[in-house]
Motif scaffolding. Sequence first.
Motif, PDB file in Angstrom:
ATOM      1  N   LYS A 198       0.805  -1.394   0.095  1.00  0.00           N
ATOM      2  CA  LYS A 198       0.042   0.134   0.032  1.00  0.00           C
ATOM      3  C   LYS A 198       0.915   1.443  -0.070  1.00  0.00           C
ATOM      4  N   LEU A 199       2.041   1.157   0.564  1.00  0.00           N
ATOM      5  CA  LEU A 199       2.869   2.666   0.830  1.00  0.00           C
ATOM      6  C   LEU A 199       3.158   3.056  -0.378  1.00  0.00           C
ATOM      7  N   PRO A 200       3.803   2.736  -1.478  1.00  0.00           N
ATOM      8  CA  PRO A 200       4.198   1.455  -1.717  1.00  0.00           C
ATOM      9  C   PRO A 200       5.994   1.349  -1.729  1.00  0.00           C
ATOM     10  N   ALA A 201       6.276   0.087  -1.279  1.00  0.00           N
ATOM     11  CA  ALA A 201       7.569  -0.017  -0.843  1.00  0.00           C
ATOM     12  C   ALA A 201       8.196  -0.947  -2.148  1.00  0.00           C
ATOM     13  N   PHE A 202       9.223  -0.622  -2.352  1.00  0.00           N
ATOM     14  CA  PHE A 202      10.164  -1.305  -3.522  1.00  0.00           C
ATOM     15  C   PHE A 202      10.486  -2.743  -2.925  1.00  0.00           C
ATOM     16  N   PRO A 203      10.018  -3.696  -3.658  1.00  0.00           N
ATOM     17  CA  PRO A 203       9.685  -3.758  -5.091  1.00  0.00           C
ATOM     18  C   PRO A 203       8.395  -4.177  -5.485  1.00  0.00           C
ATOM     19  N   PHE A 204       7.385  -3.669  -4.479  1.00  0.00           N
ATOM     20  CA  PHE A 204       5.961  -3.748  -4.740  1.00  0.00           C
ATOM     21  C   PHE A 204       5.259  -2.622  -5.100  1.00  0.00           C
ATOM     22  N   HIS A 205       5.706  -1.981  -5.973  1.00  0.00           N
ATOM     23  CA  HIS A 205       5.317  -0.429  -6.063  1.00  0.00           C
ATOM     24  C   HIS A 205       4.603  -0.365  -7.564  1.00  0.00           C
ATOM     25  N   ALA A 206       4.957  -1.547  -8.525  1.00  0.00           N
ATOM     26  CA  ALA A 206       4.575  -1.362  -9.873  1.00  0.00           C
ATOM     27  C   ALA A 206       2.999  -0.910 -10.223  1.00  0.00           C
ATOM     28  N   TRP A 207       2.108  -1.106  -9.356  1.00  0.00           N
ATOM     29  CA  TRP A 207       0.867  -0.695  -9.398  1.00  0.00           C
ATOM     30  C   TRP A 207       0.700   1.022  -9.299  1.00  0.00           C
ATOM     31  N   LEU A 208       1.595   1.603  -8.740  1.00  0.00           N
ATOM     32  CA  LEU A 208       1.340   3.020  -8.158  1.00  0.00           C
ATOM     33  C   LEU A 208       1.705   3.985  -9.512  1.00  0.00           C
ATOM     34  N   PRO A 209       2.606   3.678 -10.300  1.00  0.00           N
ATOM     35  CA  PRO A 209       2.453   4.748 -11.378  1.00  0.00           C
ATOM     36  C   PRO A 209       1.312   4.642 -12.283  1.00  0.00           C
ATOM     37  N   LYS A 210       0.854   3.175 -12.463  1.00  0.00           N
ATOM     38  CA  LYS A 210      -0.286   2.815 -13.630  1.00  0.00           C
ATOM     39  C   LYS A 210      -1.393   3.578 -12.966  1.00  0.00           C
ATOM     40  N   ALA A 211      -1.580   3.437 -11.538  1.00  0.00           N
ATOM     41  CA  ALA A 211      -2.870   4.011 -10.933  1.00  0.00           C
ATOM     42  C   ALA A 211      -2.905   5.416 -11.024  1.00  0.00           C
ATOM     43  N   HIS A 212      -1.730   6.213 -10.810  1.00  0.00           N
ATOM     44  CA  HIS A 212      -1.705   7.530 -10.932  1.00  0.00           C
ATOM     45  C   HIS A 212      -1.941   8.263 -12.227  1.00  0.00           C
ATOM     46  N   VAL A 213      -1.105   7.567 -13.358  1.00  0.00           N
ATOM     47  CA  VAL A 213      -1.432   8.146 -14.623  1.00  0.00           C
ATOM     48  C   VAL A 213      -2.797   8.226 -15.036  1.00  0.00           C
ATOM     49  N   MET A 254      14.301  -2.468   5.709  1.00  0.00           N
ATOM     50  CA  MET A 254      15.031  -1.152   5.293  1.00  0.00           C
ATOM     51  C   MET A 254      16.138  -1.198   4.494  1.00  0.00           C
ATOM     52  N   SER A 255      16.716  -2.369   4.085  1.00  0.00           N
ATOM     53  CA  SER A 255      17.641  -2.739   2.955  1.00  0.00           C
ATOM     54  C   SER A 255      16.886  -2.681   1.616  1.00  0.00           C
ATOM     55  N   PHE A 256      15.787  -2.923   1.511  1.00  0.00           N
ATOM     56  CA  PHE A 256      15.195  -3.005   0.320  1.00  0.00           C
ATOM     57  C   PHE A 256      14.463  -1.497   0.327  1.00  0.00           C
ATOM     58  N   SER A 257      14.099  -0.592   1.285  1.00  0.00           N
ATOM     59  CA  SER A 257      13.827   0.572   1.430  1.00  0.00           C
ATOM     60  C   SER A 257      15.015   1.368   0.737  1.00  0.00           C
ATOM     61  N   ILE A 258      16.132   1.470   1.007  1.00  0.00           N
ATOM     62  CA  ILE A 258      17.324   2.183   0.518  1.00  0.00           C
ATOM     63  C   ILE A 258      17.561   1.880  -0.753  1.00  0.00           C
ATOM     64  N   VAL A 259      17.339   0.596  -1.198  1.00  0.00           N
ATOM     65  CA  VAL A 259      17.474   0.696  -2.689  1.00  0.00           C
ATOM     66  C   VAL A 259      16.447   1.094  -3.638  1.00  0.00           C
ATOM     67  N   GLY A 260      15.178   1.073  -2.909  1.00  0.00           N
ATOM     68  CA  GLY A 260      14.085   1.696  -3.211  1.00  0.00           C
ATOM     69  C   GLY A 260      14.026   3.164  -3.581  1.00  0.00           C
ATOM     70  N   SER A 261      14.669   3.900  -2.659  1.00  0.00           N
ATOM     71  CA  SER A 261      14.809   5.212  -2.638  1.00  0.00           C
ATOM     72  C   SER A 261      15.505   5.522  -3.891  1.00  0.00           C
ATOM     73  N   VAL A 262      16.943   4.738  -3.818  1.00  0.00           N
ATOM     74  CA  VAL A 262      17.547   5.085  -5.102  1.00  0.00           C
ATOM     75  C   VAL A 262      16.982   4.727  -6.488  1.00  0.00           C
ATOM     76  N   TYR A 263      16.313   3.638  -6.544  1.00  0.00           N
ATOM     77  CA  TYR A 263      15.705   3.360  -7.651  1.00  0.00           C
ATOM     78  C   TYR A 263      14.415   4.319  -8.097  1.00  0.00           C
TER      79      TYR A 263
END
Lengths: 450, 172
Positions: A198-213, A254-263
């Motif tokens: 829901k947040l969305p966290a990397f790597p579960f973020h794929a739905w957000l850009p589609k929904a926003h657009v 937290m590790s995934f989030s750090i990578v997610g922020s850079v991604y």
Amino acid sequence: MGLLILMALNCFCVMFLNKKDQTVAVVNCFGVWSAFSLMYWGGSGVSRESLSELFCVDIYSSSMISLSLWICGISILVSSCMTNLRGVFNSYLILVTLLCFLLVQCFMVNTLAMFYVLFESTLIPLASIIGIWGGQIERVPSIQYMAAYTVGGSFPLLLIFTTMEVHAGSSFMWFISMKTTSLNWLFWGGCFLGFLIKLPAFPFHAWLPKAHVQAPVGGSVILAGILLKLGGYGITRMMMLFSYTLESFGILVMSFSIVGSVYGAFMCLRQSDIKKLIAYSSVSHMAFSIMGLFSCTEVGMVGAYIMLVSHGFISPGLFVLSGINSEMVHSRKIKVMSDGVRAAPSLGFFWLVMIMANLGVPPCPVIISEVLSVVCVIALYPWVFVLLLMYFILSGAYSFSLYCQLTRTKKKIKMKVFFNEVTLKDMSALYFLFYPLAEVLFKWDLWAMM
Amino acid sequence: MATFLRRTCRLHQQMSGARRYIQRHSLRFVSTSDKKESNLSIPFTPEDIADETKRKELHKRLEEHFKDEDLNSPKNRIPYGYEENVPEVDKFNYHTVWWFWFVIPVIVGIAIFNFSLNDYGLRSWSEREARLVMEEREKKGLPYVEKNYIDPSKIELPSEEDIEAWDVKIKI
């Protein structure tokens, strides 16, 4: 409870007004409800005014309630361009009011079962808004993505809540306390996956850009402003059940989030669609709140909630601006939108202010949140500073690039733009999204636990 | 071979140009705005503003067009955005929105944040109380905090058999 009764009564009164007056009346009602909800911010611990059999509000809940009411009102205020699209606009008012009603209850309720039901039920009005008032035919797969991710991710949570209720004999979340010694990673994943999606966290973020657009302006405002924060609030409540001891699972997230922020920042740099850019920017900002939440420290919680609340004002502001600008030039391409900025230079100023606020330029509270979250992460692993440095460089780069593309692009396309398309109503909405940040700045330590 | 490569490159360049053209013009959607183009007397393009000579020409055209205009006439009204046809309703809605979204939240917010949230979490109180307790203990010659703040006889520690099954982690 008093807030919900006031909302119901006001809605009943608004029903008897003229159809044309109902829009402004509902918008004003949201302002009144937001002011009323500030009563729940009193004191540390649980708010006395909110206590009842069903509801129990502390500072985390009350900040989210006020944010919900504010953002839902703004979404109606900026949605005037949707009056002639398919469907009836009054049904948009009903959907947004219903969604806000569900959100407020979701943040107030004190049992896990009701929380889950309300958490899932917020998906229906949003899917309806995107489906009815979305821009393109691709809105159907975007709704499918959003529903699949949300429902699929939170189904394990339902099983876990049921198990907890059977084990504890009650689903009253303030009483349940689980021991964490014998829990495996499957269990942790089941607990938090739905909220991380829901947040969305990397790597579960794929739905957000589609929904926003695909979402209309009002839908994007609600999605970015408050629905993403449901995930952060859910994580807070789950961690309360486990007494804030997550250990190695927290470090993994937290590790995934750090990578997610850079991604997220890197993806922003290469976007040409403004709404996708803002969506990926949300992904990278929410990564900081995840870092703060899963650090299981007071400093991290404060940083996370400052980010959640600030982002709840700034991201909708960016979407409102993109809606105004793209409506002028009939395109979401950033280079094309520069024609609109050239025709209405005040938009350039608003873009600068909002981009700077998104970047975290002081005195915007985002900088406080980023500093606190960085402190939490570096306290665990100092070498993570390299990745965070990359994030700060990339976020500065994409913000600067966005502003330059909007204001400094050489004219390539001849387009007729009418300067009277930027109304004072839209400017008012932007101002209403910006000035509450001062409140967050002055009282930024409200979310520190006692 | 060289001719083939040359022709392929040229074709690739044309295709890229065409693709860029399509991309640029494909992301348009139907305007949902109610505004009609005929409302504005003198349409202009952004290049009329960007270029200095064209801007001066536009300025002259606008001055010529509007020289006899009454600025207060209804057709020259700039609407607030709430109601295009009835100015009184437009102005009333503008003022009500600002009243309910700025005046009331600011007044109520300042009132709550200064009175109800004053000394949130009893932080100022705890600092004052600590200073008073410290002064009192100084006068009595006692340390600020005793070594046995909690009576050791009241502390129940788990037995060795209980601790054996637990994974104890000590973080320094």
